[in-house]
Design an enzyme around this catalytic site. Structure first.
Site, PDB file in Angstrom:
ATOM      1  CG  ASP A   7      -5.344  -0.573 -13.554  1.00 18.62           C
ATOM      2  OD1 ASP A   7      -4.302  -1.136 -13.973  1.00 18.62           O
ATOM      3  OD2 ASP A   7      -5.313   0.395 -12.764  1.00 18.62           O
ATOM      4  CB  CYS A  64      -4.312  -1.896 -10.267  1.00 14.98           C
ATOM      5  SG  CYS A  64      -3.997  -1.626  -8.513  1.00 14.98           S
ATOM      6  CB  THR A  66       0.034   0.445  -6.173  1.00 18.42           C
ATOM      7  OG1 THR A  66      -1.400   0.543  -6.056  1.00 18.42           O
ATOM      8  CG2 THR A  66       0.619   1.781  -6.616  1.00 18.42           C
ATOM      9  N   GLY A  67      -1.331  -2.423  -7.001  1.00 20.70           N
ATOM     10  CA  GLY A  67      -2.013  -3.564  -6.357  1.00 20.70           C
ATOM     11  C   GLY A  67      -2.928  -3.102  -5.240  1.00 20.70           C
ATOM     12  CG  HIS A  97       0.309 -17.400   8.895  1.00 21.12           C
ATOM     13  ND1 HIS A  97       1.165 -16.658   9.689  1.00 21.12           N
ATOM     14  CD2 HIS A  97       0.842 -18.657   8.847  1.00 21.12           C
ATOM     15  CE1 HIS A  97       2.161 -17.431  10.113  1.00 21.12           C
ATOM     16  NE2 HIS A  97       1.993 -18.645   9.608  1.00 21.12           N
ATOM     17  CG  HIS A 132      -2.825 -19.472  10.972  1.00 19.06           C
ATOM     18  ND1 HIS A 132      -2.242 -18.316  11.455  1.00 19.06           N
ATOM     19  CD2 HIS A 132      -1.871 -20.439  11.030  1.00 19.06           C
ATOM     20  CE1 HIS A 132      -0.985 -18.575  11.779  1.00 19.06           C
ATOM     21  NE2 HIS A 132      -0.735 -19.848  11.538  1.00 19.06           N
TER      22      HIS A 132
HETATM   23  C1  RB5 Z   1      -3.984   3.961 -12.218  1.00 24.15           C
HETATM   24  O1  RB5 Z   1      -3.338   5.089 -12.638  1.00 24.15           O
HETATM   25  C2  RB5 Z   1      -3.584   3.611 -10.782  1.00 24.15           C
HETATM   26  O2  RB5 Z   1      -4.149   4.523  -9.907  1.00 24.15           O
HETATM   27  C3  RB5 Z   1      -4.006   2.203 -10.455  1.00 24.15           C
HETATM   28  O3  RB5 Z   1      -3.424   1.324 -11.357  1.00 24.15           O
HETATM   29  C4  RB5 Z   1      -3.651   1.682  -9.081  1.00 24.15           C
HETATM   30  O4  RB5 Z   1      -2.307   1.851  -8.817  1.00 24.15           O
HETATM   31  C5  RB5 Z   1      -4.510   2.104  -7.984  1.00 24.15           C
HETATM   32  O5  RB5 Z   1      -4.370   1.698  -6.833  1.00 24.15           O
END
Ligand code: RB5
Length: 148
Positions: A7, A64, A66-67, A97, A132
């Site tokens: 993103d 993104c 946080t992922g 795994h 696994h």
């Molecule tokens: C975008 O602001 C943020 O919400 C996105 O990059 C991500 O962290 C969502 O899980």
């Protein structure tokens, strides 16, 4: 060929990782975004996940902030096992795994050098099969129940 997608929060990180993959001789298909304008991570997660599930790409990397969000989106596609990893140990074990086929991480969580280490461990680790395999077969069974 690896799929990569992200993103708006991860454009710079995506470009660093893309270059890193290419330096390792891995061909990359970039599903975007390449814009810093606010967007929905799920769009790009789905594109990466579908490319992997269809066999168009061998594996995927989705990034993104946080992922977390992008991994949730990826995991909605049958056959995709996306794992959020903020350190190399989990990345390695997610291959050994869990046979993860999409690696996710957060551009706001890890720095670019750590991200490259995470990616390298993930690329180099092999699925160990055996017990696994039974466990991921069970997960595939959950997907089949969702179709009913
Ligand atoms: C975008 O602001 C943020 O919400 C996105 O990059 C991500 O962290 C969502 O899980």
């Amino acid at each position: 060929m690896y799929a990569i997608g992200n993103d708006h929060s991860a454009v710079e990180m995506k470009n660093i990782i893309k270059k890193h993959l290419e330096s390792r001789g891995i061909e990359v298909k970039d599903f975007g975004t390449n814009s810093g304008d606010s967007c929905n991570y799920a769009v790009y997660g789905e594109l990466v996940a579908r490319a992997v599930a269809s066999g168009e790409c061998e594996r995927g990397i989705a990034i993104c902030g946080t992922g977390v969000g992008i991994s949730i989106a990826c995991n909605k596609v049958n056959g995709v096992r996306a794992c959020v990893c903020s350190e190399p140990f989990s990345a390695k074990l997610s291959r050994q795994h869990n046979n993860s086929n999409v690696l996710c991480f957060g551009a706001r969580v890890v720095g670019s050098e750590l991200a490259k280490m995470i990616v390298d461990e993930w690329i180099d680790a092999e699925f160990q099969g055996g017990r696994h395999q039974d466990r991921i077969d069970y997960i595939a069974g959950i997907e089949r129940k969702n179709l009913g």
